[in-house]
Design an enzyme around this catalytic site. Structure first.
Site, PDB file in Angstrom:
ATOM      1  N   VAL A  13       3.338   6.841   2.043  1.00  0.00           N
ATOM      2  CA  VAL A  13       2.827   7.395   0.797  1.00  0.00           C
ATOM      3  C   VAL A  13       3.151   6.317  -0.237  1.00  0.00           C
ATOM      4  O   VAL A  13       3.667   5.268   0.110  1.00  0.00           O
ATOM      5  CB  VAL A  13       3.497   8.758   0.493  1.00  0.00           C
ATOM      6  CG1 VAL A  13       2.915   9.404  -0.748  1.00  0.00           C
ATOM      7  CG2 VAL A  13       3.335   9.697   1.675  1.00  0.00           C
ATOM      8  N   ASP A  14       2.898   6.521  -1.490  1.00  0.00           N
ATOM      9  CA  ASP A  14       3.074   5.436  -2.457  1.00  0.00           C
ATOM     10  C   ASP A  14       4.525   5.092  -2.763  1.00  0.00           C
ATOM     11  O   ASP A  14       4.795   4.321  -3.670  1.00  0.00           O
ATOM     12  CB  ASP A  14       2.297   5.719  -3.736  1.00  0.00           C
ATOM     13  CG  ASP A  14       2.852   6.875  -4.535  1.00  0.00           C
ATOM     14  OD1 ASP A  14       3.796   7.539  -4.075  1.00  0.00           O
ATOM     15  OD2 ASP A  14       2.321   7.119  -5.629  1.00  0.00           O
ATOM     16  N   THR A  15       5.455   5.608  -2.004  1.00  0.00           N
ATOM     17  CA  THR A  15       6.856   5.239  -2.183  1.00  0.00           C
ATOM     18  C   THR A  15       7.250   4.042  -1.328  1.00  0.00           C
ATOM     19  O   THR A  15       8.327   3.496  -1.497  1.00  0.00           O
ATOM     20  CB  THR A  15       7.774   6.431  -1.847  1.00  0.00           C
ATOM     21  OG1 THR A  15       7.456   6.879  -0.534  1.00  0.00           O
ATOM     22  CG2 THR A  15       7.589   7.560  -2.842  1.00  0.00           C
TER      23      THR A  15
END
Length: 171
Positions: free
Chosen positions: A138-140
Site C-alpha cells: 500500500v502507499d506505506t
C-alpha cells in the site's frame, strides 16, 4: 499449477476480472522499470527539502526510485485503484459556513486497512492461480505508487500530487 498457455493479455484480463470482483475500481499493469528521470526528480525533491519532516522518504530514496531495489525478482507490477468518493456531493458541505469539513479520504475506514485486506485476497489468488510469488504494497512502502499507477494507465499525478483518473477524478 494450472496450465496457462495464454497470451499475456488473457492473463491480464483474468487478473483484472478478479481485482474488480474484489471491489477494486481500476486495474493496470506495468514493468518494474522506471525511467531515470524518476530517480532524478526524487533526488531534486529531497535535496530541496520538499519532503518536510518525512525523513523516511530520504532514508529509503534508493528503494523508492527503483522497484527492483525493493524486490530484485519482480517481473511485473499490478496496480489497483479504489474509489473512496462518498455517496453524496462533498462540495455541498462547504456551503455550511458554521460547520467543519473533513477530507473525503478520512470519512470512512482507514484506506490502508481497506486496500491491504483486498490486496491480500488478490495476492493469495494470484499466487495460487499462477504459482508465483507476490508482494503486497500500500502507499506505506517505499515505492513510487503514483508513478507506477500512471505507467500502468490508471491515471496521472495532478498538481495537487494525488492520482487523478478520468473516471473517478482524484478520489
Amino acid at each position: 499449477m494450472k496450465n496457462y498457455n495464454q497470451q499475456p493479455s488473457a492473463i491480464c484480463q483474468l487478473l483484472t476480472a478478479k481485482a474488480l470482483s474484489l471491489g477494486f475500481d481500476a486495474v493496470g499493469f506495468t514493468a518494474p522499470d522506471l525511467p531515470p528521470h524518476v530517480g532524478e526528480e526524487l533526488s531534486a525533491f529531497l535535496i530541496n527539502n520538499h519532503h518536510g519532516d518525512m525523513g523516511w522518504m530520504q532514508e529509503k530514496a534508493d528503494r523508492r526510485a527503483d522497484p527492483k531495489a525493493l524486490w530484485p525478482e519482480v517481473k511485473s507490477i499490478v496496480v489497483v485503484g479504489h474509489n473512496y468518493g462518498p455517496d453524496f456531493d462533498p462540495m455541498e458541505k462547504l456551503t455550511h459556513k458554521t460547520a467543519g469539513n473533513i477530507s473525503c479520504y478520512a470519512l470512512g475506514e482507514d484506506y490502508h486497512e481497506v486496500i491491504k485486506k483486498k490486496l491480500k485476497q488478490l495476492a493469495r489468488w494470484i499466487a495460487e492461480e499462477f504459482s508465483c510469488e507476490v508482494k503486497v504494497f500500500v502507499d506505506t512502502a517505499p515505492v513510487m505508487e503514483k508513478t507506477l499507477a500512471e505507467r500502468a494507465g490508471i491515471g496521472w499525478q495532478g498538481k495537487h500530487t494525488c492520482l487523478v483518473s478520468r473516471e473517478f477524478g482524484s478520489w
